[in-house]
Write a protein that holds these residues in place. Structure first.
Motif, PDB file in Angstrom:
ATOM      1  N   ASN A  60       0.936  -1.387   0.027  1.00  0.00           N
ATOM      2  CA  ASN A  60      -0.025   0.052  -0.147  1.00  0.00           C
ATOM      3  C   ASN A  60       0.884   1.378   0.045  1.00  0.00           C
ATOM      4  O   ASN A  60       0.382   2.135  -0.926  1.00  0.00           O
ATOM      5  CB  ASN A  60      -1.114   0.102   1.250  1.00  0.00           C
ATOM      6  CG  ASN A  60      -2.214  -0.740   1.045  1.00  0.00           C
ATOM      7  OD1 ASN A  60      -2.314  -1.445  -0.079  1.00  0.00           O
ATOM      8  ND2 ASN A  60      -2.913  -1.135   2.128  1.00  0.00           N
ATOM      9  N   GLN A  61       2.126   1.252   0.969  1.00  0.00           N
ATOM     10  CA  GLN A  61       2.629   2.519   0.857  1.00  0.00           C
ATOM     11  C   GLN A  61       3.260   2.837  -0.340  1.00  0.00           C
ATOM     12  O   GLN A  61       3.471   3.940  -0.688  1.00  0.00           O
ATOM     13  CB  GLN A  61       3.828   2.213   1.963  1.00  0.00           C
ATOM     14  CG  GLN A  61       3.611   2.048   3.525  1.00  0.00           C
ATOM     15  CD  GLN A  61       2.898   3.332   3.980  1.00  0.00           C
ATOM     16  OE1 GLN A  61       3.012   4.598   3.274  1.00  0.00           O
ATOM     17  NE2 GLN A  61       1.816   3.280   4.627  1.00  0.00           N
ATOM     18  N   MET A  64       0.831   4.057  -2.833  1.00  0.00           N
ATOM     19  CA  MET A  64       0.386   5.634  -2.631  1.00  0.00           C
ATOM     20  C   MET A  64       1.265   6.447  -2.963  1.00  0.00           C
ATOM     21  O   MET A  64       1.215   7.526  -3.715  1.00  0.00           O
ATOM     22  CB  MET A  64       0.056   5.703  -0.891  1.00  0.00           C
ATOM     23  CG  MET A  64      -1.332   5.208  -0.713  1.00  0.00           C
ATOM     24  SD  MET A  64      -1.721   5.247   1.124  1.00  0.00           S
ATOM     25  CE  MET A  64      -0.823   4.484   2.151  1.00  0.00           C
ATOM     26  N   ALA A  65       2.839   6.122  -2.822  1.00  0.00           N
ATOM     27  CA  ALA A  65       3.789   7.201  -3.338  1.00  0.00           C
ATOM     28  C   ALA A  65       3.581   7.206  -4.857  1.00  0.00           C
ATOM     29  O   ALA A  65       3.833   8.289  -5.388  1.00  0.00           O
ATOM     30  CB  ALA A  65       5.256   6.546  -3.080  1.00  0.00           C
ATOM     31  N   GLY A  68       0.845   9.177  -5.759  1.00  0.00           N
ATOM     32  CA  GLY A  68       1.021  10.848  -5.450  1.00  0.00           C
ATOM     33  C   GLY A  68       2.024  11.396  -6.538  1.00  0.00           C
ATOM     34  O   GLY A  68       1.752  12.575  -6.737  1.00  0.00           O
ATOM     35  N   GLU A  74      -1.063  14.918  -2.617  1.00  0.00           N
ATOM     36  CA  GLU A  74      -0.823  13.868  -1.646  1.00  0.00           C
ATOM     37  C   GLU A  74      -1.759  12.945  -1.493  1.00  0.00           C
ATOM     38  O   GLU A  74      -3.019  13.075  -1.865  1.00  0.00           O
ATOM     39  CB  GLU A  74      -0.816  14.840  -0.062  1.00  0.00           C
ATOM     40  CG  GLU A  74       0.297  15.752  -0.103  1.00  0.00           C
ATOM     41  CD  GLU A  74       1.264  15.116   0.749  1.00  0.00           C
ATOM     42  OE1 GLU A  74       1.490  14.149   1.567  1.00  0.00           O
ATOM     43  OE2 GLU A  74       2.647  15.305   0.213  1.00  0.00           O
ATOM     44  N   VAL A  75      -1.306  11.570  -1.143  1.00  0.00           N
ATOM     45  CA  VAL A  75      -2.362  10.505  -1.176  1.00  0.00           C
ATOM     46  C   VAL A  75      -2.047  10.031   0.422  1.00  0.00           C
ATOM     47  O   VAL A  75      -0.888   9.478   0.505  1.00  0.00           O
ATOM     48  CB  VAL A  75      -1.895   9.538  -2.380  1.00  0.00           C
ATOM     49  CG1 VAL A  75      -2.930   8.259  -2.043  1.00  0.00           C
ATOM     50  CG2 VAL A  75      -2.073  10.204  -3.542  1.00  0.00           C
ATOM     51  N   GLU A  76      -2.913   9.819   0.963  1.00  0.00           N
ATOM     52  CA  GLU A  76      -2.934   9.511   2.275  1.00  0.00           C
ATOM     53  C   GLU A  76      -3.480   8.104   2.523  1.00  0.00           C
ATOM     54  O   GLU A  76      -3.669   7.583   3.518  1.00  0.00           O
ATOM     55  CB  GLU A  76      -3.431  10.415   3.389  1.00  0.00           C
ATOM     56  CG  GLU A  76      -2.279  11.477   3.382  1.00  0.00           C
ATOM     57  CD  GLU A  76      -3.093  12.823   4.286  1.00  0.00           C
ATOM     58  OE1 GLU A  76      -3.922  12.723   4.262  1.00  0.00           O
ATOM     59  OE2 GLU A  76      -2.036  13.523   4.642  1.00  0.00           O
ATOM     60  N   GLU A  77      -4.529   7.663   1.880  1.00  0.00           N
ATOM     61  CA  GLU A  77      -5.180   6.331   1.974  1.00  0.00           C
ATOM     62  C   GLU A  77      -5.509   5.690   0.656  1.00  0.00           C
ATOM     63  O   GLU A  77      -5.208   6.293  -0.683  1.00  0.00           O
ATOM     64  CB  GLU A  77      -6.494   6.683   2.721  1.00  0.00           C
ATOM     65  CG  GLU A  77      -7.340   7.445   1.846  1.00  0.00           C
ATOM     66  CD  GLU A  77      -9.049   7.656   2.413  1.00  0.00           C
ATOM     67  OE1 GLU A  77      -9.137   6.900   3.325  1.00  0.00           O
ATOM     68  OE2 GLU A  77      -9.627   8.405   1.723  1.00  0.00           O
ATOM     69  N   ASP A  79      -7.487   4.749  -2.002  1.00  0.00           N
ATOM     70  CA  ASP A  79      -8.587   5.069  -2.637  1.00  0.00           C
ATOM     71  C   ASP A  79      -9.028   4.855  -4.183  1.00  0.00           C
ATOM     72  O   ASP A  79      -8.014   4.030  -4.664  1.00  0.00           O
ATOM     73  CB  ASP A  79      -9.217   6.727  -2.349  1.00  0.00           C
ATOM     74  CG  ASP A  79      -7.985   7.374  -2.929  1.00  0.00           C
ATOM     75  OD1 ASP A  79      -7.135   6.941  -3.679  1.00  0.00           O
ATOM     76  OD2 ASP A  79      -7.960   8.547  -2.670  1.00  0.00           O
TER      77      ASP A  79
END
Lengths: 153, 153
Positions: A60-61, A64-65, A68, A74-77, A79
């Motif tokens: 997931n990390q 998201m990177a 982003g 910025e992506v924090e979850e 989605d």
């Protein structure tokens, strides 16, 4: 044909020109990873002279990177943006593979990408398919790009 | 042209001839189910005149029953047989639907099948021209067949 090289060229091209993130290719994997936790896999089938599946597996990390950087936000979850982005990355890498294969006189056609994600899932492909996987190290973690295929004479 | 009819016809036919199981199609879902719990998904990509993906989603218990009928043996866990059977079923369904979509068998080509399973996972894709999800009832329980298709122009 060097499938690991095909993966490295196609993936590096997408990361250098579209995602704008450093993704350093590692040694070709020798053991299959089939179980994933808190991860997203972008999957895309292809057919023609070579039939197969491309899969990119991202914790997931990492997903998201990538999202982003691709979208410039910025992506924090996890989605829909992240799921769409990982499917689209699979699509772009597959497009690069198609070009590489064409250069080697193998014509393929692509299907459409699907993103699979979840807390706990396993992926499985035909036992008799050939398998090549290359890990890429990003600042956020490791992404694995895998090809499974049959039919290459 | 109704893809739902193709899905229903192909599924009823393959279950009755290959698995000796009577299944009945239900009205297509108006909203697709994307999250699956304790389930197995068999999927295969389609490329060529139509690009897409066919998937069959079954709760683990139903997937074991289907595999038992397919292979003629007792199945008591989601093992490689179950994943292979669900992938092969997706392959057969896509093969049958492909024949209904086009008279020329070269117009649509299939990738290799793949399977996903787990406690909790989701499948996402970008909105395509056409997508439908049809539920089926069988003596072993309920399962879903999903088709995403994009006609190339």
């Amino acid at each position: 044909m060097d499938f690991a090289q095909a993966i490295i060229e196609a993936t590096s091209d997408v990361f250098n020109t579209m995602v704008m993130l450093e993704a350093a290719p590692g040694m070709q994997a020798t053991e299959k990873t089939t179980a994933f936790n808190d991860a997203i896999s972008g999957i895309l089938g292809f057919s023609g002279d070579i039939k197969g599946m491309l899969r990119i597996n991202c914790p997931n990390q990492v997903a998201m990177a990538i999202t982003g950087s691709l979208l410039g936000m910025e992506v924090e979850e996890i989605d829909d943006d992240v799921r769409d982005a990982i499917g689209e990355i699979a699509n772009m890498i597959a497009g690069g593979l198609k070009i590489y294969f064409t250069r080697h006189n193998h014509i393929i056609e692509l299907s459409i990408p699907t993103a699979i994600g979840g807390q706990s899932y396993t992926v499985h492909s035909l036992a008799n398919a050939e398998w090549v996987a290359v890990p890429f190290t990003l600042a956020a973690g490791v992404m694995v790009v895998e090809l499974q295929f049959v039919g290459l004479k | 042209m109704s893809w739902e009819t193709h899905i229903a016809d192909a599924t009823v036919e393959i279950f009755s001839t290959m698995l000796m199981m009577e299944v009945s199609s239900q009205p297509p879902l108006t909203e697709r189910i994307k999250s699956h719990q304790d389930s197995v998904t068999g999927m295969v990509g389609m490329a060529g005149l139509y690009k897409g993906m066919l998937a069959i989603h079954a709760p683990s218990q139903v997937a074991m029953t289907i595999t038992g009928n397919f292979l003629g043996l007792e199945v008591d866990s989601v093992n490689d047989d179950v994943k292979d059977a669900m992938g092969e079923l997706a392959n057969m369904l896509a093969g049958s639907i492909k024949a209904k979509l086009s008279d020329n068998s070269k117009d649509i080509q299939l990738s290799i099948p793949s399977a996903v399973c787990g406690d909790s996972y989701s499948l996402d894709y970008q909105p395509q021209q056409g997508s439908s999800m049809v539920p089926f009832e069988s003596a072993g329980g309920r399962f879903l067949v999903e088709l995403q298709l994009e006609q190339q122009t």
